[in-house]
Design a protein around this motif. Structure first.
Motif, mmCIF file in Angstrom:
data_model
loop_
_atom_site.group_PDB
_atom_site.id
_atom_site.type_symbol
_atom_site.label_atom_id
_atom_site.label_comp_id
_atom_site.label_asym_id
_atom_site.label_seq_id
_atom_site.Cartn_x
_atom_site.Cartn_y
_atom_site.Cartn_z
ATOM 1 N N THR A 1 0.844 -1.186 0.000
ATOM 2 C CA THR A 1 0.000 0.000 0.000
ATOM 3 C C THR A 1 0.881 1.238 0.000
ATOM 4 N N PRO B 1 -0.459 -3.003 12.076
ATOM 5 C CA PRO B 1 -0.283 -2.974 10.622
ATOM 6 C C PRO B 1 0.719 -4.036 10.184
ATOM 7 N N PRO C 1 3.106 -0.927 4.239
ATOM 8 C CA PRO C 1 1.990 -1.824 4.508
ATOM 9 C C PRO C 1 1.760 -2.835 3.376
ATOM 10 N N THR D 1 -7.107 -6.047 4.332
ATOM 11 C CA THR D 1 -6.307 -4.840 4.415
ATOM 12 C C THR D 1 -4.924 -5.198 4.950
ATOM 13 N N ALA D 2 -4.095 -4.180 5.112
ATOM 14 C CA ALA D 2 -2.749 -4.396 5.630
ATOM 15 C C ALA D 2 -2.761 -4.338 7.154
ATOM 16 N N THR E 1 3.579 -4.998 7.663
ATOM 17 C CA THR E 1 4.489 -4.235 6.818
ATOM 18 C C THR E 1 5.638 -5.091 6.295
ATOM 19 N N SER F 1 -7.885 -11.349 9.842
ATOM 20 C CA SER F 1 -7.482 -10.534 8.695
ATOM 21 C C SER F 1 -8.734 -10.153 7.917
ATOM 22 N N ARG G 1 -1.015 -5.361 1.825
ATOM 23 C CA ARG G 1 -2.440 -5.703 1.816
ATOM 24 C C ARG G 1 -2.649 -7.127 1.318
ATOM 25 N N GLN G 2 -3.931 -7.521 1.190
ATOM 26 C CA GLN G 2 -4.360 -8.830 0.687
ATOM 27 C C GLN G 2 -3.962 -9.976 1.620
#
Length: 267
Positions: free
Chosen positions: A13, A172, A179, A154-155, A174, A151, A181-182
């Protein structure tokens, strides 16, 4: 290794732009972030898996598997490892799309995608024992012995009290400070969260305290012949850990095979 890094970079992200009117008070390091270790795999054994199972959650318990599936009808099922036979099965309401699953104590807990509703089941009979609500989407689910970990695509990893189902915090996820995602199906493995990254052949290893990705498992080539599988939907998804036998199982949505694998590397 380069392929894994490139793919994860594509899923990162973007960081928001920050207006800056004055120099930062301390120097900012220009050193490159430390590389993320990439692990390979060896197949220990291949087991049959129901190709009709659109796998969303997977857990190893008492010598068999508990699995949740999506699509209509979405199901929760007990599965015999040796031949993939479905021993017990419950269907969700057709309007709901089943997602992640975990076993906390003597309860099976499952999510739904956009329904904002989760369910509690008996682990042997799969009789329904309760429902709960949560905000946002539900994708993957695991626990650390104290908290449920969710989950939602999002991240982030979100934490829930397993008794009240109230959200208690989040962290978050990372990669090298950015970040990711998925994040999809989750499994707790010896103090780490293993997570499928949706529509990829990668599993990331996440430090649950910081959300930092500490390693990438590259499963490219695990299922080389996908000629009869939907290239969009029949993706890697499903991680189960046998803590006593220290065995790692992985599969995919509508895959005819469940793989027991051993990690190699890092490289």
């Amino acid at each position: 290794m380069r392929g894994a890094v490139l793919l994860l970079t594509a899923l990162l992200t973007p960081l928001p732009a920050v207006a800056q009117t004055a120099p930062p008070p301390v120097p900012v390091s220009t050193a490159a972030p430390a590389p993320v270790p990439v692990y390979g795999f060896e197949i220990v054994r291949a087991w049959p898996h129901d190709p009709g199972a659109f796998t969303q959650g997977l857990v190893f318990r008492n010598g068999e598997l508990l699995e949740s599936t999506g699509r209509s009808p979405s199901t929760v099922r007990r599965v015999r490892l040796e031949d993939g036979a479905v021993l017990q099965r419950r269907e969700l309401d057709p309007v709901l799309f089943g997602e992640g699953l975990t076993v906390f104590g003597d309860r099976v807990v499952t999510l739904t995608w956009k329904g904002g509703k989760g369910f509690v089941w008996d682990p042997v009979t799969l009789e329904p024992e309760g429902e709960f609500d949560y905000a946002g989407e539900g994708w993957g689910l695991t626990h650390d012995g104290t908290r449920l970990i969710l989950s939602d695509g999002t991240a982030a990893l979100r934490f829930f009290d397993p008794q009240t189902m109230a959200e208690t915090g989040q962290v978050p996820v990372t990669v090298q400070g950015r970040p990711l995602r998925q994040i999809n199906e989750l499994e707790w493995v010896e103090g780490e969260v293993f997570a499928n990254v949706w529509q990829t052949d990668y599993i990331v290893r996440i430090n649950p305290a910081t959300g930092v990705v500490t390693g990438v498992i590259d499963l490219t080539g695990l299922m080389p012949d996908r000629s009869n599988l939907d290239p969009t939907d029949a993706v890697l998804n499903g991680i189960a850990w046998d803590a006593e036998g220290r065995r790692l199982f992985v599969t995919g949505k509508n895959w005819p095979t469940l793989f027991e694998i051993k990690l190699t590397g890092p490289r």
